[in-house]
Design an enzyme around this catalytic site. Structure first.
Site, PDB file in Angstrom:
ATOM      1  N   CYS A  29       0.869  -1.179   0.000  1.00 42.00           N
ATOM      2  CA  CYS A  29       0.000   0.000   0.000  1.00 42.00           C
ATOM      3  C   CYS A  29       0.905   1.228   0.000  1.00 42.00           C
ATOM      4  O   CYS A  29       2.132   1.102  -0.073  1.00 42.00           O
ATOM      5  CB  CYS A  29      -0.957  -0.003   1.193  1.00 42.00           C
ATOM      6  SG  CYS A  29      -0.125  -0.172   2.783  1.00 42.00           S
ATOM      7  N   THR A  30       0.340   2.403   0.088  1.00 38.56           N
ATOM      8  CA  THR A  30       1.124   3.626  -0.121  1.00 38.56           C
ATOM      9  C   THR A  30       2.303   3.748   0.827  1.00 38.56           C
ATOM     10  O   THR A  30       3.455   3.829   0.410  1.00 38.56           O
ATOM     11  CB  THR A  30       0.217   4.868   0.007  1.00 38.56           C
ATOM     12  OG1 THR A  30      -0.906   4.715  -0.843  1.00 38.56           O
ATOM     13  CG2 THR A  30       0.988   6.130  -0.381  1.00 38.56           C
TER      14      THR A  30
END
Length: 302
Positions: A185-186
């Site tokens: 994820c980010t």
């Protein structure tokens, strides 16, 4: 002139009184002139802030003094000085809105039941050693993957993080339970929870990228396994790891290649449209039709 920067960070640690931490964080940020979003829960803190580099350094130094927050991994990127419209500091049951607060257990060292953390280099080594036995699993909203993702990644059909638990319980991904699953994820925070949820539902070997896509991109730029641009939760909308980043998104209207993500003209709508420059010039292409498939999390930080 002050150098504008953006920081993305989180720390999992027991927080006995989230409300008190919210008041402290709000006062600290206001005193330093910082804007952005911070979420505090009984499990820790998660935030992204913009401001002058010197002020952000002061913020990080003081926040790390809180018990358990000393291990907070702060990721830095260049800002514009106007990346967030205001400051929001809130207490929530979860750092990320999976609608399942009991998925993780936390102690002073962080999440105790999540996936194994891999450095960016270790991720590449795992893929080199085991090839097709390794599967990348996107831990973001599906629209984020439209403009950037890991090569060959599985992208779950989710519009918010609320959807993830039902999605992994659906049976769609049971064939991955004997694979080496690398969640990403980010900035890493969503995968702390997602990896724990997957392990508790029978996925046998689950990893997460230490520092998320941001740290991987900083390490390899566009010469690794990541392709495209990265959607971010501030006024930039996207960021690239090098000038050579490929456009892999497809315009909603004409199908042309683009990485441009734009807000719907309807201020009550959270849809993000992927439109090329030509199609985005027509304001009708940003009018909400009520059929948009993509919705951003209200709590989206990283």
């Amino acid at each position: 002139m002050p150098i504008p920067k953006i920081i993305l960070y989180y720390a999992f640690a027991p927080v006995a009184d989230p409300g008190a931490v919210v008041l402290w964080q709000r006062t600290l940020c206001e005193s330093l002139g910082l804007t952005g979003r911070i979420i505090v829960s009984p499990h820790g803190i998660n935030g992204t802030l913009g401001g002058a580099m010197s002020d952000l350094k002061k913020y990080a130094r003081q926040t790390k003094e809180y018990p358990g927050f000393g291990k907070m991994d702060v990721k830095w990127s260049m800002g514009s000085g106007n990346d967030f419209p205001r400051l929001s500091v809130k207490a929530r049951d979860e750092l990320v809105a999976f609608a399942s607060p009991d998925e993780i257990t936390v102690d002073a060292g962080g999440v105790t039941n999540g996936g194994v953390h891999l450095s960016p280099s270790a991720v590449n080594e795992l893929v080199a050693e085991r090839g097709d036995d390794v599967v990348f699993f996107d831990g973001r909203n599906s629209f984020e993957a439209r403009i950037g993702r890991f090569t060959g990644a599985v992208v779950p059909d989710v519009t918010t993080t609320h959807d993830f638990i039902g999605e992994i319980e659906s049976g769609k991904y049971d064939h991955l339970k004997n694979k080496a699953v690398v969640t990403y994820c980010t900035g890493g925070v969503r995968c702390e929870i997602l990896s724990a949820a997957m392990l508790s539902r029978g996925f046998g070997e689950v990893y997460q990228i230490e520092g998320g896509i941001v740290r991987y991109g900083e390490t390899f730029r566009d010469k690794g396994l990541w392709e495209g641009a990265l959607y971010v939760f501030d006024n930039r909308q996207i960021t690239r790891f090098s000038p050579n980043a490929e456009d892999i998104g497809e315009c909603d209207r004409c199908g042309g290649r683009t990485s441009q993500v734009l807000n719907c003209n309807n201020l009550d709508c959270r849809h993000r449209a992927v439109l090329c420059e030509s199609c985005s010039a027509d304001p009708h292409n940003l009018d909400c039709s009520g059929t948009h498939p993509s919705v951003i999390d209200a709590d989206g930080v990283g």
